[in-house]
Design a protein around this motif. Structure first.
Motif, PDB file in Angstrom:
ATOM      1  N   GLY A 139      39.729  34.814  38.280  1.00  0.00           N
ATOM      2  CA  GLY A 139      38.282  34.871  38.340  1.00  0.00           C
ATOM      3  C   GLY A 139      37.649  34.579  36.992  1.00  0.00           C
ATOM      4  N   LEU A 140      36.343  34.649  36.972  1.00  0.00           N
ATOM      5  CA  LEU A 140      35.587  34.385  35.740  1.00  0.00           C
ATOM      6  C   LEU A 140      36.038  35.290  34.606  1.00  0.00           C
ATOM      7  CD1 LEU A 140      31.777  33.933  36.293  1.00  0.00           C
ATOM      8  CD2 LEU A 140      33.275  32.594  34.860  1.00  0.00           C
ATOM      9  N   LEU A 141      36.197  36.566  34.942  1.00  0.00           N
ATOM     10  CA  LEU A 141      36.599  37.538  33.930  1.00  0.00           C
ATOM     11  C   LEU A 141      37.930  37.140  33.318  1.00  0.00           C
ATOM     12  CD1 LEU A 141      35.963  41.154  35.215  1.00  0.00           C
ATOM     13  CD2 LEU A 141      34.975  40.043  33.253  1.00  0.00           C
ATOM     14  N   GLY A 142      38.834  36.809  34.205  1.00  0.00           N
ATOM     15  CA  GLY A 142      40.152  36.451  33.722  1.00  0.00           C
ATOM     16  C   GLY A 142      40.104  35.222  32.842  1.00  0.00           C
ATOM     17  N   GLN A 143      39.269  34.265  33.237  1.00  0.00           N
ATOM     18  CA  GLN A 143      39.214  33.032  32.464  1.00  0.00           C
ATOM     19  C   GLN A 143      38.610  33.229  31.092  1.00  0.00           C
ATOM     20  OE1 GLN A 143      37.498  29.611  34.461  1.00  0.00           O
ATOM     21  NE2 GLN A 143      37.698  30.833  36.308  1.00  0.00           N
ATOM     22  N   MET A 144      37.765  34.235  30.989  1.00  0.00           N
ATOM     23  CA  MET A 144      37.072  34.379  29.712  1.00  0.00           C
ATOM     24  C   MET A 144      38.025  34.692  28.594  1.00  0.00           C
ATOM     25  SD  MET A 144      33.531  36.259  30.512  1.00  0.00           S
ATOM     26  CE  MET A 144      33.246  36.475  28.789  1.00  0.00           C
ATOM     27  N   ASN A 145      39.142  35.289  28.963  1.00  0.00           N
ATOM     28  CA  ASN A 145      40.079  35.633  27.909  1.00  0.00           C
ATOM     29  C   ASN A 145      41.166  34.610  27.743  1.00  0.00           C
ATOM     30  OD1 ASN A 145      39.112  37.767  26.700  1.00  0.00           O
ATOM     31  ND2 ASN A 145      40.444  39.290  27.627  1.00  0.00           N
ATOM     32  N   ASN A 146      41.010  33.507  28.452  1.00  0.00           N
ATOM     33  CA  ASN A 146      42.001  32.464  28.356  1.00  0.00           C
ATOM     34  C   ASN A 146      41.998  31.885  26.955  1.00  0.00           C
ATOM     35  OD1 ASN A 146      43.599  30.234  28.668  1.00  0.00           O
ATOM     36  ND2 ASN A 146      42.807  29.745  30.699  1.00  0.00           N
ATOM     37  N   PRO A 147      43.112  31.944  26.269  1.00  0.00           N
ATOM     38  CA  PRO A 147      43.129  31.491  24.878  1.00  0.00           C
ATOM     39  C   PRO A 147      42.767  30.016  24.743  1.00  0.00           C
ATOM     40  CG  PRO A 147      45.346  32.022  25.634  1.00  0.00           C
ATOM     41  CD  PRO A 147      44.407  32.506  26.671  1.00  0.00           C
ATOM     42  N   SER A 148      42.932  29.263  25.812  1.00  0.00           N
ATOM     43  CA  SER A 148      42.600  27.846  25.699  1.00  0.00           C
ATOM     44  C   SER A 148      41.099  27.645  25.582  1.00  0.00           C
ATOM     45  CB  SER A 148      43.121  27.090  26.922  1.00  0.00           C
ATOM     46  OG  SER A 148      42.353  27.460  28.042  1.00  0.00           O
ATOM     47  N   THR A 149      40.324  28.618  25.918  1.00  0.00           N
ATOM     48  CA  THR A 149      38.885  28.484  25.732  1.00  0.00           C
ATOM     49  C   THR A 149      38.479  28.976  24.364  1.00  0.00           C
ATOM     50  OG1 THR A 149      38.458  30.653  26.658  1.00  0.00           O
ATOM     51  CG2 THR A 149      38.436  28.814  28.176  1.00  0.00           C
ATOM     52  N   ASN A 150      39.381  28.939  23.446  1.00  0.00           N
ATOM     53  CA  ASN A 150      39.095  29.252  22.059  1.00  0.00           C
ATOM     54  C   ASN A 150      38.764  30.704  21.780  1.00  0.00           C
ATOM     55  OD1 ASN A 150      39.170  28.417  19.516  1.00  0.00           O
ATOM     56  ND2 ASN A 150      37.259  27.256  19.520  1.00  0.00           N
ATOM     57  N   GLY A 151      39.464  31.535  22.503  1.00  0.00           N
ATOM     58  CA  GLY A 151      39.531  32.935  22.124  1.00  0.00           C
ATOM     59  C   GLY A 151      38.217  33.656  21.903  1.00  0.00           C
ATOM     60  N   VAL A 152      37.280  33.443  22.755  1.00  0.00           N
ATOM     61  CA  VAL A 152      36.123  34.340  22.648  1.00  0.00           C
ATOM     62  C   VAL A 152      36.496  35.577  23.410  1.00  0.00           C
ATOM     63  CG1 VAL A 152      33.766  34.717  23.362  1.00  0.00           C
ATOM     64  CG2 VAL A 152      34.490  32.485  22.561  1.00  0.00           C
ATOM     65  N   ASN A 153      36.636  36.653  22.713  1.00  0.00           N
ATOM     66  CA  ASN A 153      36.901  37.872  23.449  1.00  0.00           C
ATOM     67  C   ASN A 153      35.626  38.256  24.147  1.00  0.00           C
ATOM     68  OD1 ASN A 153      39.563  38.282  22.829  1.00  0.00           O
ATOM     69  ND2 ASN A 153      39.043  39.027  20.809  1.00  0.00           N
ATOM     70  N   GLY A 154      35.752  38.348  25.423  1.00  0.00           N
ATOM     71  CA  GLY A 154      34.551  38.556  26.227  1.00  0.00           C
ATOM     72  C   GLY A 154      33.837  39.839  25.845  1.00  0.00           C
ATOM     73  N   HIS A 155      32.649  39.920  26.280  1.00  0.00           N
ATOM     74  CA  HIS A 155      31.872  41.089  25.917  1.00  0.00           C
ATOM     75  C   HIS A 155      32.073  42.236  26.894  1.00  0.00           C
ATOM     76  CE1 HIS A 155      29.731  39.218  29.073  1.00  0.00           C
ATOM     77  NE2 HIS A 155      28.831  40.169  29.151  1.00  0.00           N
ATOM     78  N   LEU A 156      33.022  42.094  27.787  1.00  0.00           N
ATOM     79  CA  LEU A 156      33.248  43.182  28.727  1.00  0.00           C
ATOM     80  C   LEU A 156      34.663  43.708  28.578  1.00  0.00           C
ATOM     81  CD1 LEU A 156      31.578  41.732  31.874  1.00  0.00           C
ATOM     82  CD2 LEU A 156      30.760  43.600  30.486  1.00  0.00           C
ATOM     83  N   PRO A 157      34.841  44.969  28.676  1.00  0.00           N
ATOM     84  CA  PRO A 157      36.183  45.534  28.484  1.00  0.00           C
ATOM     85  C   PRO A 157      37.168  45.076  29.540  1.00  0.00           C
ATOM     86  CG  PRO A 157      34.643  47.214  29.187  1.00  0.00           C
ATOM     87  CD  PRO A 157      33.842  46.000  28.901  1.00  0.00           C
ATOM     88  N   GLY A 158      36.676  44.661  30.674  1.00  0.00           N
ATOM     89  CA  GLY A 158      37.588  44.255  31.738  1.00  0.00           C
ATOM     90  C   GLY A 158      38.395  43.034  31.368  1.00  0.00           C
ATOM     91  N   ASP A 159      37.934  42.320  30.364  1.00  0.00           N
ATOM     92  CA  ASP A 159      38.671  41.115  29.986  1.00  0.00           C
ATOM     93  C   ASP A 159      40.043  41.443  29.475  1.00  0.00           C
ATOM     94  OD1 ASP A 159      36.452  39.654  30.522  1.00  0.00           O
ATOM     95  OD2 ASP A 159      35.634  40.123  28.564  1.00  0.00           O
ATOM     96  N   ALA A 160      40.187  42.637  29.019  1.00  0.00           N
ATOM     97  CA  ALA A 160      41.466  43.024  28.452  1.00  0.00           C
ATOM     98  C   ALA A 160      42.568  42.855  29.466  1.00  0.00           C
ATOM     99  CB  ALA A 160      41.377  44.478  28.017  1.00  0.00           C
ATOM    100  N   LEU A 161      42.192  42.893  30.708  1.00  0.00           N
ATOM    101  CA  LEU A 161      43.140  42.795  31.799  1.00  0.00           C
ATOM    102  C   LEU A 161      44.139  41.685  31.609  1.00  0.00           C
ATOM    103  CD1 LEU A 161      44.186  42.965  34.722  1.00  0.00           C
ATOM    104  CD2 LEU A 161      42.231  41.605  35.374  1.00  0.00           C
ATOM    105  N   ALA A 162      43.642  40.504  31.365  1.00  0.00           N
ATOM    106  CA  ALA A 162      44.563  39.374  31.433  1.00  0.00           C
ATOM    107  C   ALA A 162      44.667  38.654  30.106  1.00  0.00           C
ATOM    108  CB  ALA A 162      44.081  38.440  32.505  1.00  0.00           C
TER     109      ALA A 162
END
Lengths: 224, 130
Positions: A139-162
């Protein structure tokens, strides 16, 4: 003896007058007292009559008081129930939703097996009443932490998931993630710091969140 | 790249909506909750405040976007500290998982029972008809 009796007679005549006068006097007093007693008796009788009247009025008043009390209670109950009714009417009106929307929603959640298991489900089937690991990561949340998107750690704690291990999935595949309707929705406004105490919503502290993300990047997110 | 500044404008808000929609539904997954508990997220005040903020999903105009409405129940439970503490145990999460799945199967089981009952009735009618 004669001498004594004469003396006695003499004495007696003198005394007789006195005694008679006394007697008359006493009789007079007695008569007056009798009259007084009679009057007092009458007054006493009147008093008794009045007392009875007073008692009667007293009991009338008490009766009235009882009735008023009952009436008050009945009215109070009626008012209370009416208020409750009004409250529930208000509540119902507030929560009024068109039946069409409810039916649509019911369709959505049942069709996808979100609230009711598929009829062919057996233990071992990976489908669940909640989003599974795979769904979450894609999902979107999971993608936000995808390192290929240049490592923007998302602003939500749920991103830590993946953090760190993500398939390269693009658009949301699952309808629970976003739909066309959802595109126009906005979340309630909040300034972004959740670290501060409520009341009122607070801002999320982005620094804190980044720290959390890096903490979780080590272990796997398999939680089964 | 998602710019932090974009959170302030409309597109950012819409994105935040989708993210929060996803996140709140992830809360329906007891294994994920166990994961969060074990990593100490529930001890973070900011996170707890965030969970409270997420209660807005209970409003009907937001709730209609939830595909997994069970997440709302979990969200309500998560407001209690005791529940958050319990979730550190894997057995707790497993128990919740089992109960959820059993409940999930409730309607299908009911339907199967009804079908069985109907089938039996039909059989009886057939045999008595003969």
């Amino acid at each position: 003896m004669l001498a004594i009796s004469r003396n006695q007679k003499l004495l007696q005549s003198g005394e007789e007058n006195q005694v008679l006068e006394l007697l008359i006097h006493r009789d007079g007093e007695f008569q007056e007292l009798m009259k007084l007693a009679l009057n007092q008796g009458k007054i006493h009788h009147e008093m008794q009559v009045l007392e009875k009247e007073v008692e009667k009025r007293d009991s009338d008043i008490q009766q009235l008081q009882k009735q008023l009390k009952e009436a008050e209670q009945i009215l109070a109950t009626a008012v209370y129930q009416a208020k409750e009714k009004l409250k529930s009417i208000e509540k119902a009106r507030k929560g009024a939703i068109s039946s069409e929307e409810i039916i649509k929603y019911a369709h959505r959640i049942s069709a996808s097996n979100a609230v009711c298991a598929p009829l062919t489900w057996v233990p071992g089937d990976p489908r669940r009443p909640y989003p599974t690991d795979l769904e979450m990561r894609s999902g979107l949340l999971g993608q936000m932490n995808n390192p290929s998107t240049n490592g923007v750690n998302g602003h939500l704690p749920g991103d830590a998931l993946a953090a760190g291990r993500l398939p390269d999935v693009l658009a949301p595949q699952y309808p629970w993630q976003a739909s066309d309707m959802a595109m126009s929705m906005l979340p309630p406004n909040h300034s972004h710091d959740f670290l501060l105490e409520p009341p009122g919503h607070n801002k999320e502290n982005e620094d804190d969140v980044e720290v959390m993300s890096t903490d979780s990047s080590s272990s796997s997110s398999d939680s089964d | 790249m998602i710019l932090l500044s974009s959170l302030l404008d409309d597109a950012g808000n819409r994105l935040r909506f989708q993210l929060e929609l996803e996140f709140v539904q992830c809360l329906a997954n007891p294994n994920y909750l166990n994961f969060l508990a074990q990593r100490g997220y529930f001890k973070d005040k900011a996170f707890v405040n965030y969970l409270k903020y997420l209660l807005y999903w209970k409003e009907p105009e937001y709730a209609k976007y939830l595909k997994y409405p069970q997440c709302l129940h979990m969200l309500e439970l998560l407001q209690y500290e005791h529940f958050r503490k319990e979730l550190v145990n894997a057995q707790c999460a497993k128990f919740i998982d089992e109960q959820q799945i059993l409940h999930w199967q409730h309607y299908s089981r009911k339907r199967m029972r009804l079908q069985q009952a109907l089938a039996e009735q039909q059989q009886q009618n057939n045999t008595s008809g003969k």
